[in-house]
Scaffold this motif. Sequence first.
Motif, mmCIF file in Angstrom:
data_model
loop_
_atom_site.group_PDB
_atom_site.id
_atom_site.type_symbol
_atom_site.label_atom_id
_atom_site.label_comp_id
_atom_site.label_asym_id
_atom_site.label_seq_id
_atom_site.Cartn_x
_atom_site.Cartn_y
_atom_site.Cartn_z
ATOM 1 N N LYS A 258 -7.530 -51.645 25.452
ATOM 2 C CA LYS A 258 -8.586 -51.286 26.394
ATOM 3 C C LYS A 258 -9.862 -52.065 26.102
ATOM 4 C CE LYS A 258 -8.377 -47.287 28.099
ATOM 5 N NZ LYS A 258 -8.381 -45.831 28.363
ATOM 6 N N GLN B 163 -9.486 -55.308 27.767
ATOM 7 C CA GLN B 163 -9.731 -55.131 29.203
ATOM 8 C C GLN B 163 -11.234 -55.088 29.488
ATOM 9 O OE1 GLN B 163 -7.612 -51.754 30.915
ATOM 10 N NE2 GLN B 163 -5.972 -51.985 29.418
ATOM 11 N N LEU C 128 -9.357 -49.686 37.598
ATOM 12 C CA LEU C 128 -10.311 -49.492 36.506
ATOM 13 C C LEU C 128 -11.504 -48.644 36.932
ATOM 14 C CD1 LEU C 128 -10.296 -53.102 34.986
ATOM 15 C CD2 LEU C 128 -9.064 -51.083 34.178
ATOM 16 N N PRO D 41 -10.660 -44.100 36.497
ATOM 17 C CA PRO D 41 -9.980 -43.703 35.260
ATOM 18 C C PRO D 41 -9.318 -42.340 35.404
ATOM 19 C CG PRO D 41 -12.346 -43.434 35.033
ATOM 20 C CD PRO D 41 -12.130 -44.147 36.334
ATOM 21 N N GLN E 75 -15.122 -46.021 26.697
ATOM 22 C CA GLN E 75 -14.638 -47.325 27.162
ATOM 23 C C GLN E 75 -14.271 -47.264 28.636
ATOM 24 O OE1 GLN E 75 -11.475 -48.192 24.317
ATOM 25 N NE2 GLN E 75 -12.680 -49.845 23.454
ATOM 26 N N ASP E 76 -13.667 -46.149 29.064
ATOM 27 C CA ASP E 76 -13.343 -45.987 30.480
ATOM 28 C C ASP E 76 -14.611 -46.000 31.330
ATOM 29 O OD1 ASP E 76 -10.499 -45.730 30.263
ATOM 30 O OD2 ASP E 76 -10.781 -43.690 29.525
ATOM 31 N N LEU F 277 -15.751 -49.574 31.516
ATOM 32 C CA LEU F 277 -14.845 -50.321 32.391
ATOM 33 C C LEU F 277 -15.142 -50.019 33.857
ATOM 34 C CD1 LEU F 277 -11.332 -50.265 30.660
ATOM 35 C CD2 LEU F 277 -12.411 -52.248 31.737
#
Length: 292
Positions: free
Chosen positions: A114, A117, A150, A153, A160-161, A164
């Motif tokens: 992740k 990403q 993305l 989520p 992190q989500d 993103l």
Amino acid sequence: AAAAKAPTVLSRQDTFKYLEELTNGSAQVKVDAARALKSLAFNANAEYKEGLLKGGVPRLLMVMISDNASIASLEQATSCMYSMAREHLESKVSLVKAGALRALATSLLHHQSKQCQLNSCATLYAISCAGREVCKQLAAFKPLDRLRMLVNPGPGRTPQDDQLQLFAALLIVNLLHVKGITSKEDRAALAGSLQRAFDDATETQVRETIAVGLKRLSTMGSRRSRLSQTMASLSFSSKKPGGAINPGARPGSGGSSAQGFGSAPARQASSGRMFSKKKSSYQGSDSAVWND
């Protein structure tokens, strides 16, 4: 007991050493060198980043990605790319020339890590701020479906989500300036995704930027409909006696037009950059900070 390892103190005076290690070091040495250069480049001025470009850093980072020695090597290579690309046009252009768009959009944006990403999405966003032509090149790799995932989520989302979601939403907004990037069928789902990112965002400037994208999506269909009606009317008028079109007139110029580039929210946004009326020119900032 073993003595604790002393923290590494980074110095720009060691840049040539890091460049040498990034060129000829072992896999782990390259990871450490990329991490060091990432930190040094993050808030560096243009002169320092231009020196890194002369040292061939974009190419060396692409070699790390091609070697794919470890997840850490991919994470640090993409993180260093972002540090270089933020707020520096020449670095953005150099990364495009090195082939970063394809690697990031078609592979690393889907990676199991992740963090990889996130770094890839942030780098693509920073690069997209180079202008419409770069966005066109990126759009050719069809990243919207992945970006839409993305932005949405699933349960148990992490910081992190959240990051993103932020970078993916801002990148989508920039890509919406590419003609034909969305179909009528895709627009509703894309608008729903951006609306979620808008609702989740806590910073006013981010919400303003996403709002510009939502407005652009909402006007795409209506603008095309108005253009078709205008062209049909002009075609009909030109066939009537005395109905020649004034070559100096612009279709639809008499009425109100859709909000264009350089709109007020875009000019005020600092977490994302919109196109202004000048080609390939942006207002605001393409930077953000995260921990890795």
